[in-house]
Design an enzyme around this catalytic site. Structure first.
Site, PDB file in Angstrom:
ATOM      1  N   ASP A   1      32.447  38.035  42.185  1.00 24.42           N
ATOM      2  CA  ASP A   1      32.603  38.063  43.630  1.00 24.42           C
ATOM      3  C   ASP A   1      33.894  38.812  43.961  1.00 24.42           C
ATOM      4  OD1 ASP A   1      31.922  37.593  46.168  1.00 24.42           O
ATOM      5  OD2 ASP A   1      32.434  35.459  46.187  1.00 24.42           O
TER       6      ASP A   1
ATOM      7  N   CYS B   1      64.900  12.787  50.208  1.00 22.27           N
ATOM      8  CA  CYS B   1      63.512  12.382  50.469  1.00 22.27           C
ATOM      9  C   CYS B   1      62.832  12.044  49.144  1.00 22.27           C
ATOM     10  CB  CYS B   1      62.765  13.520  51.166  1.00 22.27           C
ATOM     11  SG  CYS B   1      60.990  13.236  51.264  1.00 22.27           S
TER      12      CYS B   1
ATOM     13  N   LYS C   1      27.971  38.143  37.852  1.00 27.51           N
ATOM     14  CA  LYS C   1      28.065  38.816  39.144  1.00 27.51           C
ATOM     15  C   LYS C   1      29.387  38.384  39.777  1.00 27.51           C
ATOM     16  CE  LYS C   1      25.563  39.572  43.457  1.00 27.51           C
ATOM     17  NZ  LYS C   1      26.706  39.327  44.321  1.00 27.51           N
TER      18      LYS C   1
ATOM     19  N   GLU D   1      24.523  39.931  33.048  1.00 25.07           N
ATOM     20  CA  GLU D   1      25.972  40.102  33.241  1.00 25.07           C
ATOM     21  C   GLU D   1      26.443  39.157  34.341  1.00 25.07           C
ATOM     22  OE1 GLU D   1      26.562  44.127  34.565  1.00 25.07           O
ATOM     23  OE2 GLU D   1      25.233  44.873  32.989  1.00 25.07           O
TER      24      GLU D   1
ATOM     25  N   GLU E   1      59.688  45.477  23.285  1.00 22.71           N
ATOM     26  CA  GLU E   1      59.361  46.750  22.622  1.00 22.71           C
ATOM     27  C   GLU E   1      58.653  47.690  23.594  1.00 22.71           C
ATOM     28  OE1 GLU E   1      58.216  46.022  18.087  1.00 22.71           O
ATOM     29  OE2 GLU E   1      57.495  44.438  19.430  1.00 22.71           O
TER      30      GLU E   1
ATOM     31  N   CYS F   1      60.548  19.237  55.367  1.00 21.91           N
ATOM     32  CA  CYS F   1      61.431  18.088  55.363  1.00 21.91           C
ATOM     33  C   CYS F   1      62.688  18.571  54.655  1.00 21.91           C
ATOM     34  CB  CYS F   1      60.802  16.922  54.598  1.00 21.91           C
ATOM     35  SG  CYS F   1      62.020  15.636  54.261  1.00 21.91           S
TER      36      CYS F   1
ATOM     37  N   SER G   1      22.824  47.913  46.252  1.00 21.28           N
ATOM     38  CA  SER G   1      23.096  46.485  46.310  1.00 21.28           C
ATOM     39  C   SER G   1      22.076  45.765  45.419  1.00 21.28           C
ATOM     40  CB  SER G   1      22.984  46.061  47.765  1.00 21.28           C
ATOM     41  OG  SER G   1      23.328  44.731  47.890  1.00 21.28           O
ATOM     42  N   LEU G   2      21.878  44.479  45.590  1.00 22.16           N
ATOM     43  CA  LEU G   2      20.935  43.730  44.747  1.00 22.16           C
ATOM     44  C   LEU G   2      20.159  42.729  45.596  1.00 22.16           C
ATOM     45  CD1 LEU G   2      23.204  42.697  41.728  1.00 22.16           C
ATOM     46  CD2 LEU G   2      21.248  44.241  41.600  1.00 22.16           C
TER      47      LEU G   2
ATOM     48  N   CYS H   1      59.684  10.205  54.097  1.00 20.11           N
ATOM     49  CA  CYS H   1      60.992   9.588  54.313  1.00 20.11           C
ATOM     50  C   CYS H   1      61.287   9.298  55.784  1.00 20.11           C
ATOM     51  CB  CYS H   1      62.103  10.453  53.722  1.00 20.11           C
ATOM     52  SG  CYS H   1      62.370  11.969  54.639  1.00 20.11           S
TER      53      CYS H   1
ATOM     54  N   ASP I   1      59.013  47.715  26.850  1.00 14.85           N
ATOM     55  CA  ASP I   1      60.012  48.232  27.790  1.00 14.85           C
ATOM     56  C   ASP I   1      60.818  49.364  27.175  1.00 14.85           C
ATOM     57  OD1 ASP I   1      59.199  46.493  29.682  1.00 14.85           O
ATOM     58  OD2 ASP I   1      60.790  45.018  29.332  1.00 14.85           O
TER      59      ASP I   1
ATOM     60  N   TYR J   1      30.708  48.352  35.061  1.00 16.33           N
ATOM     61  CA  TYR J   1      29.373  48.046  34.549  1.00 16.33           C
ATOM     62  C   TYR J   1      28.319  49.117  34.789  1.00 16.33           C
ATOM     63  CZ  TYR J   1      29.046  46.519  39.430  1.00 16.33           C
ATOM     64  OH  TYR J   1      29.112  46.460  40.793  1.00 16.33           O
TER      65      TYR J   1
ATOM     66  N   LYS K   1      21.417  33.916  41.767  1.00 17.29           N
ATOM     67  CA  LYS K   1      22.566  33.255  42.393  1.00 17.29           C
ATOM     68  C   LYS K   1      22.772  31.829  41.863  1.00 17.29           C
ATOM     69  CE  LYS K   1      24.294  34.766  45.827  1.00 17.29           C
ATOM     70  NZ  LYS K   1      24.792  35.794  46.708  1.00 17.29           N
TER      71      LYS K   1
ATOM     72  N   CYS L   1      58.797  13.400  58.581  1.00 19.73           N
ATOM     73  CA  CYS L   1      58.296  13.540  57.212  1.00 19.73           C
ATOM     74  C   CYS L   1      57.518  12.276  56.837  1.00 19.73           C
ATOM     75  CB  CYS L   1      59.456  13.748  56.248  1.00 19.73           C
ATOM     76  SG  CYS L   1      58.961  13.590  54.523  1.00 19.73           S
TER      77      CYS L   1
HETATM   78  S1  IVH Z   1      24.707  45.868  39.684  1.00 24.15           S
HETATM   79  C1  IVH Z   1      21.923  48.909  40.650  1.00 24.15           C
HETATM   80  N1  IVH Z   1      26.271  44.317  38.313  1.00 24.15           N
HETATM   81  O1  IVH Z   1      27.168  42.437  43.501  1.00 24.15           O
HETATM   82  C2  IVH Z   1      23.242  48.269  40.547  1.00 24.15           C
HETATM   83  N2  IVH Z   1      26.543  44.343  40.672  1.00 24.15           N
HETATM   84  O2  IVH Z   1      25.089  41.782  45.646  1.00 24.15           O
HETATM   85  C3  IVH Z   1      23.495  47.252  41.591  1.00 24.15           C
HETATM   86  N3  IVH Z   1      28.362  42.905  41.493  1.00 24.15           N
HETATM   87  O3  IVH Z   1      27.353  45.306  45.496  1.00 24.15           O
HETATM   88  C4  IVH Z   1      24.704  46.438  41.343  1.00 24.15           C
HETATM   89  N4  IVH Z   1      28.999  42.173  39.518  1.00 24.15           N
HETATM   90  O4  IVH Z   1      29.446  44.642  44.217  1.00 24.15           O
HETATM   91  C5  IVH Z   1      25.931  44.742  39.543  1.00 24.15           C
HETATM   92  N5  IVH Z   1      27.614  43.020  36.934  1.00 24.15           N
HETATM   93  C6  IVH Z   1      27.290  43.450  38.155  1.00 24.15           C
HETATM   94  C7  IVH Z   1      27.972  43.010  39.316  1.00 24.15           C
HETATM   95  C8  IVH Z   1      27.551  43.476  40.570  1.00 24.15           C
HETATM   96  C9  IVH Z   1      29.224  42.132  40.825  1.00 24.15           C
HETATM   97  C10 IVH Z   1      28.313  43.042  42.964  1.00 24.15           C
HETATM   98  C11 IVH Z   1      28.289  44.465  43.452  1.00 24.15           C
HETATM   99  C12 IVH Z   1      27.070  44.562  44.348  1.00 24.15           C
HETATM  100  C13 IVH Z   1      26.795  43.142  44.667  1.00 24.15           C
HETATM  101  C14 IVH Z   1      25.314  42.962  44.962  1.00 24.15           C
END
Ligand code: IVH
Length: 684
Positions: A118, A447, A116, A114, A35, A442, A82-83, A427, A37, A241, A330, A424
């Site tokens: 990667d 085999c 994090k 939330e 549907e 192979c 960053s964090l 075999c 498509d 986020y 972490k 191999c």
């Molecule tokens: S908050 C002030 N929230 O983690 C806001 N970061 O090591 C700072 N990341 O560079 C970031 N999930 O790429 C935030 N739910 C999340 C995240 C998040 C992944 C990454 C983000 C940031 C890195 C920090």
């Protein structure tokens, strides 16, 4: 008339965008693929009659033009921060104590937790609800303009709020009460789900190509491709986020409400976020994910704990690039070192040999690891991994543990350089290498390591199409010793089958009947069924027409084969090689004796049409045409279809979830088109 068509067009656009959202963001489609498509096709039909109506929010405009030879720079409207890290509850409580001293409102603060992810931080700009620009994080101040690549990610709404034209109850719809600010910049994390990563690597491995090391690198590489068609071929997604900047409209001032608000606009937002009234509860929740992290569909390296009140968080300021109002909690690392005791070799589905590490057992995040993948033999050589080395191992999510590399400083001098096997391991036959691929194979059809899968392929629908011969029965037949190669299938007797578990008269008779019928299958199917490396259904058809029977094909040489269109030196070599194997010659004799020896009409004339003179390769799933359908379509219009991309290929027809052919086409400068463009070509 045109007015009516225009409003139908707008409605279709909204519908397709909505179903996209249901599928890619909510993971809850309400219509079938077919549907969907149909709607998309109707939309494309209108667009080809009225190209002047097409705007950037049309779902047909996701994979656009490729940019020049590099990405432009974009200055972010605010710093992309960053964090700071916390490694456990004590670290997190120390953080709270520090910031409580700066502002005593912190003591009453709520917290949002939330995942994090990667992945890769990306910044998305919306003007008047339209997605206009997207960038990488870069150094936090200036990123790269990857708009065209981001547009290919279907979870990213091209227009917000996502319009609702379905009949769901109001509560489930992305709310239309919010009119987004006239300028809204959001931040999210783009990533490749673990399942998709495994699938991508499986395909690459089967094609004998280099596999990717981990989902994050793959996502990063995919987003920084210069050709958006390539990005489109990677099933990337994202979760949003943060609001980085807004003008001309109000946005919430608490993190929890921001998540709800973004969700209501139609953005993909995590569903594992939670809000807590105190830090201890937030830590307790975070810790449940230490064990639960494998349940997440993506790689996460921790959870983020954020002060909910964003005004307070902003006033707390930052240290370097790390805001004081949030912390990355972490997960325990999943990288350890251990000794590489030996290197083993597994024989895969297509005969690919894959090296794996045999390790001194070691615990990584609660799991004892004894084996890890070494990807391919080139990887071992490139990283100079030696038997006896201390090696760094990583286990991430559900991804199979993998070796990152050797710890060179820990060497004693007794380590041994590894030589790939010449035979191999299953075999004992000599292994083969095909030019342009990293893998070793192979190619012995008998085999034992490949037998089950060879037979599975032999009897499959696109090959000999033998009904009633599922994998279970194939395994039974091999285990009982009745079947040692595919030819043995055709000499099975009823009495033999009756001795197998689960076989009664009827079942045995039915199986023998379908085997008898299979003897009448065409030569092209039989050639495809043999599983010769590089010979798919299309190539099998060409060979069948050119040679007429298996003896002629068996007696050919590489030069003769290369006279054929679309057949390069690698496949020619692979075919000649297959027929030169004594085990395979024996198989052919048995097939002939069993009367499985179809003859084809040679050089059947093909039709002329608008596509005459053009050679096509098809990859991925097309919106409407099936595999056979597209081949028929091209051939009926006079075109030719081949299996693999070469310099002679005129066009690559690209569908969803394609394999590695797109990359090859791009490298060779072959034009890439979609199904709609193919139809246009055919219509002159
Ligand atoms: S908050 C002030 N929230 O983690 C806001 N970061 O090591 C700072 N990341 O560079 C970031 N999930 O790429 C935030 N739910 C999340 C995240 C998040 C992944 C990454 C983000 C940031 C890195 C920090």
């Amino acid at each position: 008339m045109a007015d009516k068509l225009l409003s139908r067009y707008e409605e279709l656009k909204a519908q397709v965008n909505l179903h996209n959202y249901r599928y890619h963001v909510l993971d809850a489609p309400i219509i079938s693929d077919l549907e969907y498509d149909r709607l998309l096709n109707e939309l494309k039909g209108i667009e080809s009659a009225h190209p002047e109506w097409i705007k950037s929010d049309s779902p047909t405009q996701r994979a656009g033009a490729r940019p020049a030879d590099r990405f432009d720079k974009i200055r972010h409207p605010a710093s992309i921060l960053s964090l700071a890290n916390a490694f456990g509850g004590d670290d997190a409580r120390a953080w709270l104590e520090r910031i409580s001293k700066i502002d005593d409102r912190v003591e009453k603060a709520k917290f949002v937790v939330e995942p994090k992810i990667d992945g890769l931080s990306v910044v998305l700009h919306y003007r008047d609800g339209m997605f206009v620009q997207g960038a990488t994080r870069g150094d936090g101040e200036v990123g790269e303009d990857i708009t065209s690549n981001l547009r290919t990610i279907r979870a990213i709404p091209l227009r917000i709020p996502v319009q609702t034209v379905d009949d769901r109850p109001k509560t489930e719809k992305p709310s239309t009460v919010h009119r987004p600010p006239s300028y809204l910049v959001v931040r999210g994390e783009a990533f490749l789900p673990i399942k998709e990563f495994d699938e991508l690597n499986r395909k690459l491995e089967e094609a004998g190509e280099k596999t990717y090391l981990n989902p994050r690198n793959t996502a990063a590489g995919s987003l920084r491709q210069l050709d958006p068609q390539l990005t489109a071929s990677r099933p990337l997604t994202l979760l949003v986020y943060q609001i980085i900047h807004s003008e001309g409209g109000k946005v919430p001032t608490s993190q929890w409400e921001i998540l709800e608000y973004l969700k209501a606009l139609g953005f993909p937002v995590t569903d594992v976020a939670k809000r807590f009234n105190d830090l201890d509860s937030a830590i307790a929740y975070t810790e449940t994910w230490n064990e639960g992290r494998d349940k997440l569909p993506y790689e996460a390296d921790g959870m983020v704990i954020k002060i909910d009140d964003l005004t307070l968080a902003a006033e707390l300021g930052f240290v370097g690039k790390d805001p004081r109002g949030a912390i990355a909690f972490k997960f325990p690392a999943r990288e350890v070192t251990t000794t590489l005791n030996d290197i083993g070799v597994a024989v895969g589905r297509t005969g690919v040999l894959t090296p794996y590490a045999i390790l001194q057992p070691v615990e990584i995040g609660g799991v004892v690891v004894e084996r890890a993948t070494l990807h391919n033999f080139d990887f071992i050589a490139e990283k100079d991994i030696r038997v006896g080395d201390r090696v760094l191992i990583k286990r991430a999510g559900e991804v199979i543990p993998y070796v990152i590399g050797p710890v060179v400083d820990a060497r004693s001098g007794k380590e041994k350089t590894y030589k790939p096997p010449t035979k191999c391991p299953a075999c004992g036959q000599a292994v083969e290498h095909f030019e342009g691929e990293v893998a070793w194979y192979c190619v012995n059809a008998a085999c034992p390591a490949q037998l089950v899968r060879n037979i599975e392929h032999f009897v499959s629908r696109g090959a000999m199409d033998i009904v009633g011969l599922g994998i279970k029965i194939v395994e039974q037949l091999i285990e009982s010793g009745l079947v040692k190669d595919v030819a043995d299938l055709f000499t099975l007797k009823k009495e033999q089958l009756l001795e197998l578990e689960g076989f009664a008269d009827k079942k045995a008779e039915n199986l023998l009947k379908s085997l008898e019928q299979a003897k009448a299958q065409s030569l092209n199917r039989l050639i495809a069924a043999l599983g010769i490396h590089g010979v798919g259904e299309v190539m099998a058809g060409d060979l069948s027409r050119a040679f007429g029977d298996l003896s002629a094909l068996s007696n050919t040489n590489a030069e003769e084969l290369q006279q054929m269109e679309g057949l390069g030196p690698n496949i020619a070599e692979s075919i000649v090689d297959w027929f030169s194997q004594p085990a395979n010659q024996k198989l052919l004799k048995k097939l002939k004796a069993a009367n499985v020896w179809p003859i084809a009409k040679k050089d059947e004339k093909k039709k002329d049409g608008a596509l005459t003179g053009f050679t096509f390769v098809v990859t991925g799933t097309l919106p409407t045409l099936s595999r056979d359908g597209v081949k028929e379509f091209i051939e009926q219009n006079g075109g030719k279809v081949t299996d693999s991309v070469s310099k002679k290929t005129s066009y690559l027809v690209l569908g969803e979830n394609p394999g590695s052919k797109a990359e090859k086409a791009q490298a060779l400068g072959v034009k890439i088109i979609n199904e709609a463009e193919l139809r246009k070509l055919a219509n002159g």
